[in-house]
Design an enzyme around this catalytic site. Structure first.
Site: not given
Length: 82
Positions: A16-18, A43
């Protein structure tokens, strides 16, 4: 269009981000100028984050392919570190 030779592959799927962007930046540090990094991410933020980072860096986005829920980036390492 034929893909360039890939020197390093990063599978950032399920991250997932980042994290996809951070993994991309980290991987680019391990390449020499002109080498190509392939990044696969799932993502959706990666579709904006990675190209935005590359626009502000010395690296070049060679290609971005999108399939439903999956992005593939080919990035050529620039001359200087950014």
């Amino acid at each position: 269009m034929t893909d360039p030779l890939i020197d390093l592959h990063i599978d950032a799927s399920e991250l997932q981000c980042p994290m996809p962007l951070l993994k991309t930046r980290q991987a680019l540090r391990h390449l020499n100028a002109g080498q190509v990094l392939e990044v696969v991410a799932t993502d959706a933020s990666s579709a904006q984050d990675i190209p935005a980072y590359l626009r502000q860096s010395c690296h070049q986005l060679v290609r971005c392919d999108e399939q439903p829920g999956r992005w593939r980036f080919l990035i050529r390492r620039g001359e200087r570190e950014s």
